[in-house]
Design an enzyme around this catalytic site. Structure first.
Site, PDB file in Angstrom:
ATOM      1  N   ASN A 137      -1.794 -34.066  64.932  1.00  0.00           N
ATOM      2  CA  ASN A 137      -3.193 -34.438  64.667  1.00  0.00           C
ATOM      3  C   ASN A 137      -3.669 -35.662  65.448  1.00  0.00           C
ATOM      4  O   ASN A 137      -4.857 -35.801  65.711  1.00  0.00           O
ATOM      5  CB  ASN A 137      -3.455 -34.598  63.163  1.00  0.00           C
ATOM      6  CG  ASN A 137      -2.555 -35.601  62.489  1.00  0.00           C
ATOM      7  OD1 ASN A 137      -1.423 -35.833  62.902  1.00  0.00           O
ATOM      8  ND2 ASN A 137      -3.055 -36.204  61.426  1.00  0.00           N
ATOM      9  N   HIS A 185       8.092 -33.515  69.349  1.00  0.00           N
ATOM     10  CA  HIS A 185       6.676 -33.438  69.012  1.00  0.00           C
ATOM     11  C   HIS A 185       6.362 -32.071  68.403  1.00  0.00           C
ATOM     12  O   HIS A 185       7.174 -31.142  68.440  1.00  0.00           O
ATOM     13  CB  HIS A 185       5.829 -33.657  70.266  1.00  0.00           C
ATOM     14  CG  HIS A 185       4.572 -34.421  70.021  1.00  0.00           C
ATOM     15  ND1 HIS A 185       3.852 -34.336  68.843  1.00  0.00           N
ATOM     16  CD2 HIS A 185       3.873 -35.298  70.804  1.00  0.00           C
ATOM     17  CE1 HIS A 185       2.800 -35.118  68.904  1.00  0.00           C
ATOM     18  NE2 HIS A 185       2.783 -35.721  70.082  1.00  0.00           N
ATOM     19  N   ALA A 186       5.168 -31.974  67.804  1.00  0.00           N
ATOM     20  CA  ALA A 186       4.721 -30.693  67.260  1.00  0.00           C
ATOM     21  C   ALA A 186       4.657 -29.660  68.378  1.00  0.00           C
ATOM     22  O   ALA A 186       4.283 -29.965  69.514  1.00  0.00           O
ATOM     23  CB  ALA A 186       3.352 -30.860  66.610  1.00  0.00           C
ATOM     24  N   SER A 187       4.977 -28.416  68.023  1.00  0.00           N
ATOM     25  CA  SER A 187       5.121 -27.379  69.042  1.00  0.00           C
ATOM     26  C   SER A 187       3.806 -26.940  69.672  1.00  0.00           C
ATOM     27  O   SER A 187       3.818 -26.253  70.699  1.00  0.00           O
ATOM     28  CB  SER A 187       5.825 -26.158  68.437  1.00  0.00           C
ATOM     29  OG  SER A 187       7.143 -26.485  68.059  1.00  0.00           O
ATOM     30  N   SER A 223       4.631 -33.400  56.944  1.00  0.00           N
ATOM     31  CA  SER A 223       4.511 -32.882  55.594  1.00  0.00           C
ATOM     32  C   SER A 223       5.592 -33.455  54.685  1.00  0.00           C
ATOM     33  O   SER A 223       6.654 -33.899  55.144  1.00  0.00           O
ATOM     34  CB  SER A 223       4.606 -31.356  55.600  1.00  0.00           C
ATOM     35  OG  SER A 223       5.938 -30.950  55.899  1.00  0.00           O
ATOM     36  N   GLU A 230       6.112 -41.081  56.896  1.00  0.00           N
ATOM     37  CA  GLU A 230       4.689 -41.093  56.526  1.00  0.00           C
ATOM     38  C   GLU A 230       4.314 -39.644  56.290  1.00  0.00           C
ATOM     39  O   GLU A 230       4.264 -38.845  57.224  1.00  0.00           O
ATOM     40  CB  GLU A 230       3.849 -41.741  57.625  1.00  0.00           C
ATOM     41  CG  GLU A 230       2.427 -42.077  57.167  1.00  0.00           C
ATOM     42  CD  GLU A 230       1.438 -40.973  57.496  1.00  0.00           C
ATOM     43  OE1 GLU A 230       1.218 -40.110  56.610  1.00  0.00           O
ATOM     44  OE2 GLU A 230       0.899 -40.969  58.607  1.00  0.00           O
ATOM     45  N   LEU A 231       4.052 -39.307  55.024  1.00  0.00           N
ATOM     46  CA  LEU A 231       3.998 -37.903  54.619  1.00  0.00           C
ATOM     47  C   LEU A 231       2.633 -37.464  54.110  1.00  0.00           C
ATOM     48  O   LEU A 231       2.521 -36.524  53.335  1.00  0.00           O
ATOM     49  CB  LEU A 231       5.067 -37.648  53.545  1.00  0.00           C
ATOM     50  CG  LEU A 231       6.483 -38.069  53.945  1.00  0.00           C
ATOM     51  CD1 LEU A 231       7.460 -37.779  52.820  1.00  0.00           C
ATOM     52  CD2 LEU A 231       6.919 -37.376  55.229  1.00  0.00           C
ATOM     53  N   CYS A 252      -4.269 -37.966  57.895  1.00  0.00           N
ATOM     54  CA  CYS A 252      -3.537 -38.325  56.675  1.00  0.00           C
ATOM     55  C   CYS A 252      -4.300 -39.352  55.856  1.00  0.00           C
ATOM     56  O   CYS A 252      -4.296 -39.303  54.626  1.00  0.00           O
ATOM     57  CB  CYS A 252      -2.161 -38.884  57.036  1.00  0.00           C
ATOM     58  SG  CYS A 252      -1.094 -37.711  57.890  1.00  0.00           S
TER      59      CYS A 252
END
Length: 458
Positions: free
Chosen positions: A135, A159-161, A211, A232-233, A266
């Site tokens: 994000n 990193h995010a895919s 998450s 940090e969720l 978040c």
């Protein structure tokens, strides 16, 4: 999830990437270890010069990077540009302050511990693995990477895919800035490959933004390896409005607080808890301003709301709103999936939320605001603290006693008074309860991944 850039504005796959093999991952870990050993022999001044150069590169690439972010995850281009510049600012902050944050300390009277001199020193710990979300594909990473490298550590990034372009840019950034080869390395691996990396003896700690289930899984692995973890969720941050507040300003700021980054933040305000005396006036103004937002192509400078980053995220959000409506909630504005290409959702305000609805307890990760009526400040606090999350919070009041009362009693990692929750390099960032543990940013953030040594001399 495949490692690919899929434009959320169109749903079309732009580019796919082959995951790194186990051999390539091992090569990159070895590079990071060698870089750490080299960084241990450098000075703060040298690392600061390199970090300033990294900031210069980010600033010079701002337009290219903003476009890349927008195509990868749909963030409106104006906001994407601001993210790049904030990332450069974070690099400069740690370049200028790391040495002071990690300065040795001395005990005023060492004789109390039977010594001629005593105090503390900070030392780097080695390779730190970061598992990061999509994000804020640059800022989320750099708010970890800048302090880690300035402390003398090396970094690995999973990193995010769906943002491999950002990941590969970051893989090259620090080397281009002058840091030793391998100081920061991206690993193009699936989530299933993280455990193997974290269990490598050369990796000394880990940090994750993402998450709650992902955080619990990573923390369990780190715990079994006795490795430090920062998490940090996410959150379901309250935005509390009391009768003494400036309602017009509160409503105006509320729109941005909820809808920044297409609502995928978040620390975005998600639950708007309004005292009954001003509830109708606030809700009317807030809903009208939300309805006026421009939904469109995120590459258009005039767009306020672009698509959500993934189809699954859009569908999850729509399901939460539909569930609330089935249980009696009122959609004040929005509440529909637009009939257009891409993963859009209308900016939405939902009222009359009750505990049996998913929106009551779950984080809504998109442009959906839940509005609650509170009978008193005690009732407002009950609602504000009534989730398992505790990342940040915002309270609007011009009553000084009320302000202090909320600051003392809100169960969150931060309280913003008459302002929008935000992250700043100068202030610690992190949450309590299921929102995570540990802190990023400020002095606390750089100290998380250091060995605090006690030094005693006879």
């Amino acid at each position: 999830m495949a490692i690919a850039i899929t434009n959320p504005t169109t749903g079309e796959v732009v580019e796919t990437f082959k995951p790194h093999s186990d051999d390539e991952v091992d090569r990159r870990i070895a590079q990071a270890q060698s870089a750490y050993e080299a960084l241990a022999g450098t000075t703060f001044a040298q690392r600061a010069a390199w970090m300033h150069q990294a900031a210069d590169i980010l600033e010079s690439d701002v337009d290219q990077l903003a476009r890349m972010i927008t195509i990868e995850m749909g963030r409106p281009i104006v906001q994407a540009r601001a993210e790049v510049l904030k990332s450069a600012r974070g690099c400069r902050f740690y370049a200028d302050n790391a040495e002071d944050f990690l300065a040795p300390t001395t005990l005023g009277d060492p004789s109390t511990v039977g010594a001629s001199a005593a105090g503390t020193r900070y030392a780097p710990i080695g390779i730190v693995l970061a598992v990061m979300p999509w994000n804020y594909p640059l800022w989320q990473v750099l708010r970890f990477a800048a302090p880690a490298l300035m402390a003398g550590n090396a970094g690995l990034l999973k990193h995010a895919s769906n943002v491999p372009g950002s990941a590969l840019y970051l893989d090259a950034l620090f080397e281009h800035a002058g840091f030793p080869e391998g100081s920061f390395r991206t690993l193009l691996i699936p989530a299933s490959g993280v455990e193997r990396v974290l269990r490598d003896d050369r990796v000394k700690a880990t940090t994750l933004t993402g998450s709650e289930p992902a955080g619990r899984s990573l923390a369990a692995i780190a715990g079994s390896e006795v490795k430090h973890v920062v998490l940090e969720l996410g959150g379901s941050d309250p935005f509390v409005v009391m009768p003494s507040a400036d309602l017009e300003r509160a409503a105006t700021v509320a729109v941005t607080a909820r809808n920044q980054n297409n609502g995928q933040s978040c620390i975005a305000a998600k639950r708007f808890i309004v005292h009954q005396d001003v509830y109708d006036a606030f809700l009317s103004s807030f809903a009208a301003k939300v309805a006026a937002l421009t939904v469109g192509d995120p590459l258009d400078e005039s767009t306020d709301i672009g698509p959500l980053a993934t189809k699954s995220g859009r569908d999850e959000l729509a399901g939460q709103v539909d569930d609330a409506v089935r249980h009696g909630a009122t959609v004040v504005t929005g509440g529909q999936v637009p009939q257009r290409a891409g993963w859009y959702y209308q900016p939405t305000v939902v009222a009359d939320i009750t505990p049996e609805m998913r929106l009551f307890a779950e984080e809504a990760f998109g442009p959906v605001a839940s509005v609650y009526k509170a009978a008193s400040r005690e009732d407002a606090l009950r609602l504000a603290n009534g989730t398992t999350f505790g990342l940040s919070s915002s309270v609007w009041t011009n009553d000084a006693d009320e302000e202090d009362w909320f600051v003392d009693h809100l169960d969150a990692g931060a309280v913003f008074v008459n302002g929008m929750t935000a992250s700043h390099p100068e202030l610690p960032f992190g949450g309590v309860k299921d929102s995570g543990l540990g802190r990023e940013l400020a002095a606390a953030g750089i100290r998380e991944f250091c060995n605090l040594k006690t030094v005693w001399k006879a």
